[in-house]
Design a protein around this motif. Structure first.
Motif, PDB file in Angstrom:
ATOM      1  N   GLY A  10       0.840  -1.198   0.000  1.00 51.98           N
ATOM      2  CA  GLY A  10       0.000   0.000   0.000  1.00 51.98           C
ATOM      3  C   GLY A  10       0.868   1.238   0.000  1.00 51.98           C
ATOM      4  O   GLY A  10       2.079   1.177   0.170  1.00 51.98           O
ATOM      5  N   PRO A  11       0.261   2.403  -0.197  1.00 55.08           N
ATOM      6  CA  PRO A  11       1.046   3.637  -0.203  1.00 55.08           C
ATOM      7  C   PRO A  11       1.644   3.909   1.172  1.00 55.08           C
ATOM      8  O   PRO A  11       1.071   3.552   2.188  1.00 55.08           O
ATOM      9  CB  PRO A  11       0.030   4.715  -0.590  1.00 55.08           C
ATOM     10  CG  PRO A  11      -1.306   4.117  -0.386  1.00 55.08           C
ATOM     11  CD  PRO A  11      -1.153   2.628  -0.414  1.00 55.08           C
ATOM     12  N   ALA A  12       2.816   4.497   1.172  1.00 60.02           N
ATOM     13  CA  ALA A  12       3.481   4.824   2.427  1.00 60.02           C
ATOM     14  C   ALA A  12       2.818   6.042   3.034  1.00 60.02           C
ATOM     15  O   ALA A  12       2.377   6.942   2.327  1.00 60.02           O
ATOM     16  CB  ALA A  12       4.956   5.104   2.174  1.00 60.02           C
ATOM     17  N   GLU A  13       2.750   6.057   4.333  1.00 59.19           N
ATOM     18  CA  GLU A  13       2.163   7.186   5.020  1.00 59.19           C
ATOM     19  C   GLU A  13       3.270   8.143   5.414  1.00 59.19           C
ATOM     20  O   GLU A  13       4.232   7.759   6.064  1.00 59.19           O
ATOM     21  CB  GLU A  13       1.415   6.689   6.250  1.00 59.19           C
ATOM     22  CG  GLU A  13       0.484   7.718   6.814  1.00 59.19           C
ATOM     23  CD  GLU A  13      -0.391   7.108   7.879  1.00 59.19           C
ATOM     24  OE1 GLU A  13      -0.063   7.321   9.065  1.00 59.19           O
ATOM     25  OE2 GLU A  13      -1.360   6.433   7.534  1.00 59.19           O
ATOM     26  N   ILE A  23       2.226   9.044  -0.067  1.00 60.54           N
ATOM     27  CA  ILE A  23       3.196   9.016  -1.163  1.00 60.54           C
ATOM     28  C   ILE A  23       2.914   7.758  -1.950  1.00 60.54           C
ATOM     29  O   ILE A  23       2.978   6.660  -1.409  1.00 60.54           O
ATOM     30  CB  ILE A  23       4.641   9.025  -0.641  1.00 60.54           C
ATOM     31  CG1 ILE A  23       4.906  10.288   0.176  1.00 60.54           C
ATOM     32  CG2 ILE A  23       5.631   8.926  -1.807  1.00 60.54           C
ATOM     33  CD1 ILE A  23       6.251  10.319   0.856  1.00 60.54           C
ATOM     34  N   PRO A  24       2.587   7.897  -3.212  1.00 62.50           N
ATOM     35  CA  PRO A  24       2.273   6.710  -4.018  1.00 62.50           C
ATOM     36  C   PRO A  24       3.468   5.772  -4.129  1.00 62.50           C
ATOM     37  O   PRO A  24       4.622   6.209  -4.203  1.00 62.50           O
ATOM     38  CB  PRO A  24       1.910   7.280  -5.390  1.00 62.50           C
ATOM     39  CG  PRO A  24       1.746   8.740  -5.204  1.00 62.50           C
ATOM     40  CD  PRO A  24       2.474   9.134  -3.968  1.00 62.50           C
ATOM     41  N   GLU A  25       3.179   4.494  -4.138  1.00 66.23           N
ATOM     42  CA  GLU A  25       4.229   3.483  -4.253  1.00 66.23           C
ATOM     43  C   GLU A  25       5.057   3.705  -5.513  1.00 66.23           C
ATOM     44  O   GLU A  25       6.277   3.533  -5.510  1.00 66.23           O
ATOM     45  CB  GLU A  25       3.596   2.097  -4.276  1.00 66.23           C
ATOM     46  CG  GLU A  25       4.605   0.977  -4.335  1.00 66.23           C
ATOM     47  CD  GLU A  25       3.947  -0.393  -4.317  1.00 66.23           C
ATOM     48  OE1 GLU A  25       4.636  -1.350  -4.692  1.00 66.23           O
ATOM     49  OE2 GLU A  25       2.778  -0.500  -3.941  1.00 66.23           O
ATOM     50  N   GLN A  26       4.423   4.106  -6.583  1.00 70.38           N
ATOM     51  CA  GLN A  26       5.121   4.337  -7.847  1.00 70.38           C
ATOM     52  C   GLN A  26       6.198   5.418  -7.704  1.00 70.38           C
ATOM     53  O   GLN A  26       7.242   5.345  -8.349  1.00 70.38           O
ATOM     54  CB  GLN A  26       4.121   4.715  -8.950  1.00 70.38           C
ATOM     55  CG  GLN A  26       4.728   4.866 -10.316  1.00 70.38           C
ATOM     56  CD  GLN A  26       5.401   3.586 -10.806  1.00 70.38           C
ATOM     57  OE1 GLN A  26       4.966   2.477 -10.505  1.00 70.38           O
ATOM     58  NE2 GLN A  26       6.483   3.733 -11.546  1.00 70.38           N
ATOM     59  N   ILE A 118      15.774  14.319  -3.106  1.00 65.91           N
ATOM     60  CA  ILE A 118      14.937  13.131  -3.286  1.00 65.91           C
ATOM     61  C   ILE A 118      13.712  13.214  -2.373  1.00 65.91           C
ATOM     62  O   ILE A 118      12.583  12.948  -2.805  1.00 65.91           O
ATOM     63  CB  ILE A 118      15.745  11.846  -3.017  1.00 65.91           C
ATOM     64  CG1 ILE A 118      16.789  11.652  -4.118  1.00 65.91           C
ATOM     65  CG2 ILE A 118      14.834  10.630  -2.914  1.00 65.91           C
ATOM     66  CD1 ILE A 118      17.792  10.549  -3.843  1.00 65.91           C
ATOM     67  N   ARG A 119      13.905  13.589  -1.118  1.00 65.78           N
ATOM     68  CA  ARG A 119      12.787  13.715  -0.180  1.00 65.78           C
ATOM     69  C   ARG A 119      11.781  14.754  -0.657  1.00 65.78           C
ATOM     70  O   ARG A 119      10.565  14.526  -0.631  1.00 65.78           O
ATOM     71  CB  ARG A 119      13.296  14.080   1.207  1.00 65.78           C
ATOM     72  CG  ARG A 119      12.167  14.100   2.251  1.00 65.78           C
ATOM     73  CD  ARG A 119      12.600  14.602   3.613  1.00 65.78           C
ATOM     74  NE  ARG A 119      12.964  16.013   3.525  1.00 65.78           N
ATOM     75  CZ  ARG A 119      14.170  16.497   3.735  1.00 65.78           C
ATOM     76  NH1 ARG A 119      15.166  15.693   4.045  1.00 65.78           N
ATOM     77  NH2 ARG A 119      14.421  17.788   3.638  1.00 65.78           N
ATOM     78  N   GLU A 120      12.267  15.900  -1.151  1.00 64.95           N
ATOM     79  CA  GLU A 120      11.363  16.936  -1.642  1.00 64.95           C
ATOM     80  C   GLU A 120      10.554  16.447  -2.819  1.00 64.95           C
ATOM     81  O   GLU A 120       9.361  16.747  -2.950  1.00 64.95           O
ATOM     82  CB  GLU A 120      12.159  18.190  -2.018  1.00 64.95           C
ATOM     83  CG  GLU A 120      12.685  18.945  -0.802  1.00 64.95           C
ATOM     84  CD  GLU A 120      13.710  19.999  -1.171  1.00 64.95           C
ATOM     85  OE1 GLU A 120      13.954  20.232  -2.382  1.00 64.95           O
ATOM     86  OE2 GLU A 120      14.272  20.588  -0.234  1.00 64.95           O
ATOM     87  N   ARG A 121      11.202  15.659  -3.691  1.00 70.53           N
ATOM     88  CA  ARG A 121      10.476  15.101  -4.840  1.00 70.53           C
ATOM     89  C   ARG A 121       9.385  14.124  -4.369  1.00 70.53           C
ATOM     90  O   ARG A 121       8.270  14.149  -4.877  1.00 70.53           O
ATOM     91  CB  ARG A 121      11.424  14.416  -5.811  1.00 70.53           C
ATOM     92  CG  ARG A 121      10.748  14.007  -7.079  1.00 70.53           C
ATOM     93  CD  ARG A 121      11.677  13.685  -8.210  1.00 70.53           C
ATOM     94  NE  ARG A 121      12.969  13.185  -7.814  1.00 70.53           N
ATOM     95  CZ  ARG A 121      13.603  12.191  -8.408  1.00 70.53           C
ATOM     96  NH1 ARG A 121      13.059  11.587  -9.427  1.00 70.53           N
ATOM     97  NH2 ARG A 121      14.787  11.801  -8.012  1.00 70.53           N
ATOM     98  N   LEU A 122       9.711  13.299  -3.394  1.00 73.92           N
ATOM     99  CA  LEU A 122       8.712  12.368  -2.858  1.00 73.92           C
ATOM    100  C   LEU A 122       7.575  13.106  -2.160  1.00 73.92           C
ATOM    101  O   LEU A 122       6.414  12.744  -2.320  1.00 73.92           O
ATOM    102  CB  LEU A 122       9.364  11.383  -1.883  1.00 73.92           C
ATOM    103  CG  LEU A 122      10.141  10.252  -2.489  1.00 73.92           C
ATOM    104  CD1 LEU A 122      10.912   9.495  -1.427  1.00 73.92           C
ATOM    105  CD2 LEU A 122       9.238   9.310  -3.259  1.00 73.92           C
ATOM    106  N   GLU A 123       7.908  14.117  -1.392  1.00 74.16           N
ATOM    107  CA  GLU A 123       6.857  14.893  -0.722  1.00 74.16           C
ATOM    108  C   GLU A 123       5.991  15.611  -1.744  1.00 74.16           C
ATOM    109  O   GLU A 123       4.786  15.767  -1.527  1.00 74.16           O
ATOM    110  CB  GLU A 123       7.486  15.873   0.265  1.00 74.16           C
ATOM    111  CG  GLU A 123       8.058  15.181   1.468  1.00 74.16           C
ATOM    112  CD  GLU A 123       8.850  16.109   2.390  1.00 74.16           C
ATOM    113  OE1 GLU A 123       9.140  17.263   1.984  1.00 74.16           O
ATOM    114  OE2 GLU A 123       9.205  15.674   3.493  1.00 74.16           O
ATOM    115  N   GLY A 124       6.590  16.043  -2.840  1.00 71.06           N
ATOM    116  CA  GLY A 124       5.799  16.673  -3.904  1.00 71.06           C
ATOM    117  C   GLY A 124       4.861  15.687  -4.560  1.00 71.06           C
ATOM    118  O   GLY A 124       3.756  16.038  -4.979  1.00 71.06           O
ATOM    119  N   ALA A 125       5.261  14.423  -4.633  1.00 75.97           N
ATOM    120  CA  ALA A 125       4.401  13.403  -5.219  1.00 75.97           C
ATOM    121  C   ALA A 125       3.211  13.089  -4.332  1.00 75.97           C
ATOM    122  O   ALA A 125       2.209  12.555  -4.789  1.00 75.97           O
ATOM    123  CB  ALA A 125       5.203  12.123  -5.476  1.00 75.97           C
TER     124      ALA A 125
END
Length: 127
Positions: A10-13, A23-26, A118-125
């Motif tokens: 499932g998606p990570a919280e 954050i979507p798994e993708q 990388i973290r900022e990109r994930l948070e943006g997703a």
């Protein structure tokens, strides 16, 4: 712990103050396959592996010298009660602190900027 967070696949919280975002798994898969993540791994390994090998060689050289070079290790230094073995043993501690300081400096200057992007990109997703 929420049941959604404990579901495999499932998606990570991701929790920030005042809100929860998914954050979507993708997004994690894309980051893992990105050149930027590869650079982060190479940069970490480029420091950690050689430093670990160097320290282990130094540590085992000390241990082996303690066992097989007793005359050398018992050579007096700075008086009658302090010898080469004591000196090299204290250098083991100093080396540990030095490696820790070097790693912190390396992480702060080389690893953290990449990890932050990388973290900022994930948070943006997650938005």
């Amino acid at each position: 712990m929420s049941s959604q967070n404990s579901q495999p696949g499932g998606p990570a919280e991701h929790t920030t103050p005042g809100r929860k975002a998914q954050i979507p798994e993708q997004a994690f898969i894309e980051v893992q396959n990105s050149e930027e993540f590869g650079e982060l791994r190479r940069t970490f390994r480029g420091f950690a592996f050689p430093m670990t090998i160097a320290f282990l060689v130094w540590y085992f050289a000390y241990v082996l010298a303690s066992v097989y070079a007793k005359d050398f290790m018992s050579t007096p230094m700075f008086g009658e009660h302090f010898n080469v073995g004591h000196f090299l043993g204290l250098l083991q501690f100093l080396t540990t602190f030095l490696i820790t300081w070097l790693y912190i400096r390396h992480a702060n200057t080389k690893l953290d900027p990449i990890a932050s992007r990388i973290r900022e990109r994930l948070e943006g997703a997650a938005k």
